[in-house]
Design a protein around this motif. Structure first.
Motif, PDB file in Angstrom:
ATOM      1  N   ALA A 123       0.846  -1.366  -0.018  1.00 28.97           N
ATOM      2  CA  ALA A 123       0.008   0.112   0.097  1.00 28.97           C
ATOM      3  C   ALA A 123       0.950   1.420  -0.087  1.00 28.97           C
ATOM      4  CB  ALA A 123      -0.994  -0.090   1.261  1.00 28.97           C
ATOM      5  N   GLU A 124       1.906   1.184   0.823  1.00 30.23           N
ATOM      6  CA  GLU A 124       2.910   2.427   0.960  1.00 30.23           C
ATOM      7  C   GLU A 124       3.645   2.782  -0.655  1.00 30.23           C
ATOM      8  OE1 GLU A 124       5.810   1.984   3.894  1.00 30.23           O
ATOM      9  OE2 GLU A 124       4.256   2.303   5.386  1.00 30.23           O
ATOM     10  N   GLY A 125       3.929   1.530  -1.253  1.00 28.46           N
ATOM     11  CA  GLY A 125       4.566   1.725  -2.410  1.00 28.46           C
ATOM     12  C   GLY A 125       3.520   2.488  -3.483  1.00 28.46           C
ATOM     13  N   ARG A 126       2.279   1.867  -3.713  1.00 28.26           N
ATOM     14  CA  ARG A 126       1.267   2.483  -4.372  1.00 28.26           C
ATOM     15  C   ARG A 126       1.316   4.069  -4.123  1.00 28.26           C
ATOM     16  NH1 ARG A 126      -1.657  -2.525  -3.793  1.00 28.26           N
ATOM     17  NH2 ARG A 126      -2.740  -1.726  -2.244  1.00 28.26           N
ATOM     18  N   CYS A 127       1.273   4.078  -2.742  1.00 28.61           N
ATOM     19  CA  CYS A 127       0.891   5.541  -2.384  1.00 28.61           C
ATOM     20  C   CYS A 127       1.873   6.607  -2.763  1.00 28.61           C
ATOM     21  CB  CYS A 127       0.999   5.785  -0.895  1.00 28.61           C
ATOM     22  SG  CYS A 127       0.066   7.146  -0.190  1.00 28.61           S
ATOM     23  N   PHE A 128       3.232   6.002  -2.550  1.00 28.91           N
ATOM     24  CA  PHE A 128       4.510   6.729  -3.114  1.00 28.91           C
ATOM     25  C   PHE A 128       4.403   7.000  -4.808  1.00 28.91           C
ATOM     26  CE2 PHE A 128       8.950   7.018  -4.471  1.00 28.91           C
ATOM     27  CZ  PHE A 128       9.286   8.150  -3.758  1.00 28.91           C
ATOM     28  N   ARG A 129       4.062   5.946  -5.304  1.00 28.80           N
ATOM     29  CA  ARG A 129       4.052   5.965  -6.948  1.00 28.80           C
ATOM     30  C   ARG A 129       2.985   6.978  -6.955  1.00 28.80           C
ATOM     31  NH1 ARG A 129       5.431   0.599  -7.567  1.00 28.80           N
ATOM     32  NH2 ARG A 129       3.208   0.143  -7.323  1.00 28.80           N
ATOM     33  N   LEU A 130       1.906   7.071  -6.355  1.00 31.49           N
ATOM     34  CA  LEU A 130       0.625   7.793  -6.836  1.00 31.49           C
ATOM     35  C   LEU A 130       1.223   9.249  -6.715  1.00 31.49           C
ATOM     36  CD1 LEU A 130      -2.289   8.085  -7.626  1.00 31.49           C
ATOM     37  CD2 LEU A 130      -2.691   8.398  -5.130  1.00 31.49           C
ATOM     38  N   TYR A 131       1.798   9.688  -5.458  1.00 26.97           N
ATOM     39  CA  TYR A 131       2.316  10.894  -5.244  1.00 26.97           C
ATOM     40  C   TYR A 131       3.301  11.283  -6.279  1.00 26.97           C
ATOM     41  CZ  TYR A 131      -0.229  10.966  -0.537  1.00 26.97           C
ATOM     42  OH  TYR A 131      -0.955  10.673   0.383  1.00 26.97           O
ATOM     43  N   SER A 132       4.270  10.490  -6.378  1.00 32.15           N
ATOM     44  CA  SER A 132       5.428  10.835  -7.522  1.00 32.15           C
ATOM     45  C   SER A 132       4.668  11.127  -8.738  1.00 32.15           C
ATOM     46  CB  SER A 132       6.171   9.731  -7.691  1.00 32.15           C
ATOM     47  OG  SER A 132       6.859   9.190  -6.418  1.00 32.15           O
ATOM     48  N   THR A 133       3.793  10.337  -9.242  1.00 25.73           N
ATOM     49  CA  THR A 133       3.116  10.673 -10.301  1.00 25.73           C
ATOM     50  C   THR A 133       2.540  11.918 -10.418  1.00 25.73           C
ATOM     51  OG1 THR A 133       2.772   8.073 -10.502  1.00 25.73           O
ATOM     52  CG2 THR A 133       1.668   9.579 -12.426  1.00 25.73           C
ATOM     53  N   LEU A 134       1.649  12.332  -9.333  1.00 23.91           N
ATOM     54  CA  LEU A 134       0.870  13.473  -9.190  1.00 23.91           C
ATOM     55  C   LEU A 134       2.050  14.553  -9.333  1.00 23.91           C
ATOM     56  CD1 LEU A 134      -1.603  12.780  -6.499  1.00 23.91           C
ATOM     57  CD2 LEU A 134      -1.969  13.485  -8.712  1.00 23.91           C
ATOM     58  N   LEU A 135       3.074  14.646  -8.440  1.00 27.28           N
ATOM     59  CA  LEU A 135       4.230  15.681  -8.489  1.00 27.28           C
ATOM     60  C   LEU A 135       4.728  15.845  -9.832  1.00 27.28           C
ATOM     61  CD1 LEU A 135       5.846  17.535  -6.625  1.00 27.28           C
ATOM     62  CD2 LEU A 135       7.546  15.860  -6.198  1.00 27.28           C
ATOM     63  N   ALA A 136       5.071  14.689 -10.542  1.00 28.39           N
ATOM     64  CA  ALA A 136       5.654  14.584 -11.845  1.00 28.39           C
ATOM     65  C   ALA A 136       4.711  15.516 -12.844  1.00 28.39           C
ATOM     66  CB  ALA A 136       6.011  13.299 -12.505  1.00 28.39           C
ATOM     67  N   GLY A 137       3.377  14.979 -12.794  1.00 26.51           N
ATOM     68  CA  GLY A 137       2.345  15.665 -13.524  1.00 26.51           C
ATOM     69  C   GLY A 137       2.266  17.252 -13.317  1.00 26.51           C
ATOM     70  N   ALA A 138       2.320  17.556 -12.049  1.00 27.19           N
ATOM     71  CA  ALA A 138       2.141  18.786 -11.553  1.00 27.19           C
ATOM     72  C   ALA A 138       3.337  19.647 -12.101  1.00 27.19           C
ATOM     73  CB  ALA A 138       2.290  19.166 -10.200  1.00 27.19           C
ATOM     74  N   LEU A 139       4.587  19.041 -12.094  1.00 26.68           N
ATOM     75  CA  LEU A 139       5.752  19.876 -12.604  1.00 26.68           C
ATOM     76  C   LEU A 139       5.492  19.712 -14.200  1.00 26.68           C
ATOM     77  CD1 LEU A 139       8.873  18.143 -10.403  1.00 26.68           C
ATOM     78  CD2 LEU A 139       8.120  20.712 -10.678  1.00 26.68           C
ATOM     79  N   THR A 140       5.328  18.911 -14.593  1.00 22.49           N
ATOM     80  CA  THR A 140       5.151  18.929 -16.087  1.00 22.49           C
ATOM     81  C   THR A 140       4.037  20.127 -16.623  1.00 22.49           C
ATOM     82  OG1 THR A 140       5.340  16.335 -16.003  1.00 22.49           O
ATOM     83  CG2 THR A 140       4.753  17.250 -18.261  1.00 22.49           C
ATOM     84  N   LEU A 141       2.992  20.058 -15.904  1.00 26.05           N
ATOM     85  CA  LEU A 141       2.049  21.010 -16.198  1.00 26.05           C
ATOM     86  C   LEU A 141       2.602  22.524 -15.942  1.00 26.05           C
ATOM     87  CD1 LEU A 141      -1.395  20.084 -14.653  1.00 26.05           C
ATOM     88  CD2 LEU A 141      -0.734  20.214 -17.079  1.00 26.05           C
ATOM     89  N   VAL A 142       3.600  22.666 -14.823  1.00 30.18           N
ATOM     90  CA  VAL A 142       4.215  23.975 -14.717  1.00 30.18           C
ATOM     91  C   VAL A 142       5.008  24.310 -15.881  1.00 30.18           C
ATOM     92  CG1 VAL A 142       5.953  25.195 -13.034  1.00 30.18           C
ATOM     93  CG2 VAL A 142       3.908  23.943 -12.109  1.00 30.18           C
ATOM     94  N   PHE A 143       5.989  23.101 -16.016  1.00 33.23           N
ATOM     95  CA  PHE A 143       7.028  23.341 -17.208  1.00 33.23           C
ATOM     96  C   PHE A 143       6.293  23.648 -18.357  1.00 33.23           C
ATOM     97  CE2 PHE A 143      10.210  21.282 -14.618  1.00 33.23           C
ATOM     98  CZ  PHE A 143      11.353  22.125 -14.522  1.00 33.23           C
ATOM     99  N   ALA A 144       4.987  22.929 -18.823  1.00 28.02           N
ATOM    100  CA  ALA A 144       4.465  23.154 -20.059  1.00 28.02           C
ATOM    101  C   ALA A 144       3.576  24.662 -20.023  1.00 28.02           C
ATOM    102  CB  ALA A 144       3.228  22.251 -20.128  1.00 28.02           C
TER     103      ALA A 144
END
Lengths: 154, 695
Positions: free
Chosen positions: B6-27
């Motif tokens: 569960a922790e691993g899934r959560c971390f991946r989710l956060y990471s994906t969200l952060l990466a998405g957010a950063l991608t959006l900011v860069f975009a």
């Protein structure tokens, strides 16, 4: 993953700041150079202004006005203190012009060089002949200074 | 285990969200960059233009110096106040602070600024209207020239109408608002400091005001050399004298500096290759010596005053190099002068009118005006640099100073020997071949040909000149350069007046023997006289006149021989007695009581001023004296011409050249040669018969 991402972002930031810092330093150096050039130009302008002011104050007319009430100035006569031989030489030149007047005293003039000096000097009092050894009493005895050996000086 | 998953899934989710957010900011950042680069807003376009300015580096015009390097004219930079009216925030404050600082009235300054600001409002409105109507009006342009406020009429400035100007059918040309307005003339140091104080005072908040450097030509030689140096007008628009003649040498090339500035206009840096340095002009060294010029003017002014004359001219030249050392003319206002009579062409054509007027003039005891003051069309004195140079432009009749030239040619051609006895008719009156009675000033039954020159015998000279043919006489006049311009290149130079060979008459032959019917400039006279003042092989040759100093060791310029060496020396010897005679009668000792140090040779002359077409004035004279010294090695030729000695001088018969101009020449020669450090002559005053008057 997070730490890697953070590292990349931080590195990017650091590189950006460094580049900006370098750019700023370059700009500052060039700005200072420009300012220095402008200061030189200003100094040049000041110099030219002072030059004209000095020139205005040292015209012959200004100097005459300035010295009028101070001293009684006379032109320097380079021949006023000429030796007898010079005076006789001038007299011969003048006499050759064909003017009526008392003839100049006849002098055998030397051609040039050592003989001429001898004639000129022979008319001067002995004590004032340049180059001749003067009596010892006219000069105080010189104090003998012990010479430091070369080696010691080093 | 499940917790770990569960922790691993959560971390991946956060990471994906952060990466998405950063991608959006860069975009978003990328999109913004693309928008800024491709379609920036209007405000940004204005700010994005490269902030690069260039400034003109003014070139320094070369100096003009005298022969010893004393500055005669030089360039310096001076400040003036300029303003950008678009930046003025508080008009009243600006006017009240600036007006006392630059020393002008608040009213005058205010009117100028109000006009500029009004004009700017008008221009802005026109540009806005044109933009709204979209009538295809061309883009507004900047003023081509520096804008100056028009002259106010009753305190009101007229409105400009230049916006409607037609530019060839392409529609009216709109102008951008004025951003450069000159508010003052050149300021002195105190005014510059005052303006700087005003501008730097933060409380006043005055904007748009700046000090601008402008090159200014300063004439340091003063009025004494102004006619020679000339003038250099504002930004070189008008030039006269040597400033015009030597303009190419003096002017430099302006430079340019391109620099990057910040939004406030402050210079930041200069990019590589953006500096194009100004090239200064070359210096010009004139042949004039400021001290000799001063001596010449001093003595001439004093002499003219003593003679109660209307004016005088003086020219000092080095006969060896042809350099003009001093040149001046003096005007002295005399009250009660009568203007010379004028006659219309219509009246002149009437028979007997000129003859009647001539008789009237001959009987008149009025003192006529011979020298006119240098005034402009409004009667105001001209600027010194714009004045008339009478040594170059105005001619005079040389009178007996012309005799040495005729005498030397007759001697050269072997028509008379120096010891040949001439019958001088006891001094006359003697009737010439043209039927004119002639007298000599110094009466003698006979004279040797040499004495004819020494005593200035008119009768002897006429008899001698009868031995020349018309062609020989004419050639004699021409060979000395009379009737031709010199090569000095000064503006307005007169070529003098001589009778051409095809108009030569028996009258010409007799008149020219004693210097009448010929008119010369002082410049021509000194050049010709130099033939007698040169030594050795150069004796009998004429120098090439020059206004620039020769370099050490420079050849003496183009010379041509006018007389054999021997004849030149012979004439010079005879003239030494003329100079001695003048000294013994009119200038026995120097002003300080000591004997003269430098022996000279020279000739005096006196003529009557012409009053065309009525002949000559009978009771007025133009005496002159020309001499060279030291006798044994002449370094200087001095000519003095006096215009109309006063009635008292005429009554006492001391109006002759030897009595009026001679002492001036003597004093100038003495002072100038002493100043130059010339070797004194050992001559004594010769035994000359001074009981007789001399011309």
């Amino acid at each position: 993953m997070f730490s890697k991402l953070a590292l990349v972002i931080l590195s990017g930031g650091l590189i950006g700041v460094s580049v900006l810092g370098l750019r700023h330093q370059r700009s500052q150096a060039q700005s200072e150079l420009t300012q220095a050039q402008l200061r030189i130009n200003r100094q040049d302008e000041r110099l030219w202004l002072l030059r004209t002011r000095i020139a205005q104050r040292v015209t012959p007319r200004q100097i005459e006005t300035l010295t009028a009430g101070l001293v009684d100035l006379h032109p320097i006569d380079p021949f006023a203190h000429a030796g007898l031989a010079d005076a006789q030489r001038l007299a011969v030149v003048g006499g050759a012009r064909g003017f009526v007047g008392p003839p100049p005293p006849e002098v055998k003039l030397p051609a040039a060089g050592a003989k001429a000096t001898k004639v000129a000097m022979s008319n001067l009092p002995k004590s004032k002949v340049p180059g001749k050894r003067q009596p010892a009493k006219t000069h105080p005895p010189t104090k003998r200074v012990a010479q430091t050996p070369e080696k010691e000086r080093r | 285990m499940s917790e770990g998953k569960a922790e691993g899934r959560c971390f991946r989710l956060y990471s994906t969200l952060l990466a998405g957010a950063l991608t959006l900011v860069f975009a978003a950042v990328l999109a913004r960059i693309a928008q800024l680069q491709l379609h920036p807003s209007d405000e940004l376009v204005e700010q994005m233009t490269p902030r690069v300015s260039s400034t003109k580096e003014l070139s320094l015009r070369g100096d003009m110096t005298d022969r010893l390097g004393r500055l005669l004219s030089a360039t310096r930079f001076s400040k003036r106040v300029v303003i950008d009216p678009t930046l003025v925030a508080d008009l009243d404050k600006t006017i009240n602070a600036l007006a006392p600082a630059i020393g002008v009235s608040s009213d005058g300054l205010g009117q100028k600024l109000v006009w500029a600001m009004g004009e700017n409002r008008r221009r802005t409105l026109l540009i806005e209207e044109a933009a709204k109507s979209g009538s295809g009006v061309a883009q507004a342009v900047e003023d081509e020239e520096v804008v100056e406020a028009p002259v106010a009429v009753n305190g009101v400035y007229p409105t400009s109408h230049d916006d409607g100007g037609d530019d060839g059918g392409a529609g009216p040309t709109l102008k951008k608002p004025i951003r450069y307005l000159v508010l003052s003339g050149m300021l002195d140091d105190e005014q510059v400091r005052a303006v700087r104080r005003v501008v730097s005072n933060r409380k006043l908040k005055i904007k748009g005001v700046s000090l601008e450097s402008q090159a200014l030509r300063e004439f340091l030689g003063g009025d004494e050399v102004s006619e020679i140096v000339g003038l250099y007008g504002w930004q070189g628009v008008h030039k006269t004298g040597s400033e015009a003649r030597k303009d190419k040498e003096l002017q430099g090339q302006p430079g340019k500096v391109g620099y990057v500035r910040d939004a406030a206009g402050t210079p930041l840096w200069v990019e590589a290759g953006q500096i194009q340095r100004a090239v200064p002009g070359n210096d010009v060294r004139l042949s004039i010596d400021l001290e000799i010029q001063r001596i010449a003017i001093d003595e001439l002014t004093r002499g003219v005053e003593e003679c109660d004359a209307q004016g005088g001219r003086i020219l000092v030249m080095d006969p060896n190099t042809g350099e003009v050392l001093a040149m001046a003319d003096v005007f002295r206002p005399v009250s009660g002068l009568t203007p010379l009579p004028l006659i219309s062409k219509l009246d002149a054509a009437k028979r007997g009118v000129i003859a009647a007027k001539k008789n009237e003039l001959a009987g008149s005891r009025a003192r006529f005006q011979l020298v006119k003051p240098d005034v402009d069309e409004h009667g105001k004195p001209r600027l010194p640099g714009l004045g008339r140079n009478r040594c170059v432009e105005d001619v005079y009749e040389p009178g007996s100073t012309f005799k040495p030239f005729v005498w030397s040619v007759i001697t050269e051609l072997g028509r008379a020997r120096p010891d040949e006895i001439f019958d001088t008719e006891g001094g006359g009156p003697w009737i010439t071949p043209t039927g004119k009675p002639i007298r000599d000033v110094r009466a003698a039954a006979t004279m040797t040909w040499r004495e004819v020159l020494i005593n200035s015998s008119n009768i002897g000279m006429i008899k001698g000149s009868q031995r020349l043919s018309a062609r020989e006489f004419h050639d004699a006049v021409s060979r000395f350069g009379f009737g031709k311009r010199t090569t000095i290149g000064l503006p307005g130079e007169s070529k003098g007046v001589t009778t051409p060979l095809d108009k030569w008459t028996v009258f010409s032959h007799t008149s020219m023997a004693y210097g009448n019917e010929v008119a010369v400039t002082p410049l021509q006279m000194v050049r010709a006289f130099a033939a007698f003042a040169r030594n050795g092989e150069m004796a009998g040759t004429m120098p090439r006149l020059r206004m620039t100093a020769s370099a050490p060791g420079e050849p003496a310029g183009v010379v041509y021989r006018v007389l054999p060496e021997k004849v030149a020396t012979l004439t010079r010897e005879a003239m030494s007695h003329v100079a001695l005679s003048m000294e013994s009668k009119y200038a026995k000792v120097a002003p300080n009581g000591s004997p003269w140090k430098f022996a000279m040779f020279g000739k005096s002359g006196t003529s009557r001023p012409p009053a065309p077409p009525f002949g000559y004035l009978q009771h007025q004279y133009v005496p002159s004296f020309i001499a060279a010294a030291p006798f044994e090695d002449p370094m200087m030729v001095v000519l003095v011409v006096i215009d109309d000695p006063g009635p008292e001088r005429i009554a006492k018969r001391t109006y002759y050249g030897a009595a009026t101009a001679g002492p001036i020449v003597r004093k100038v020669m003495e002072r100038a040669l002493t100043y130059l450090g010339a070797k004194p002559s050992a001559a004594t005053v010769a035994h000359v018969d001074t009981t007789q008057p001399m011309e």
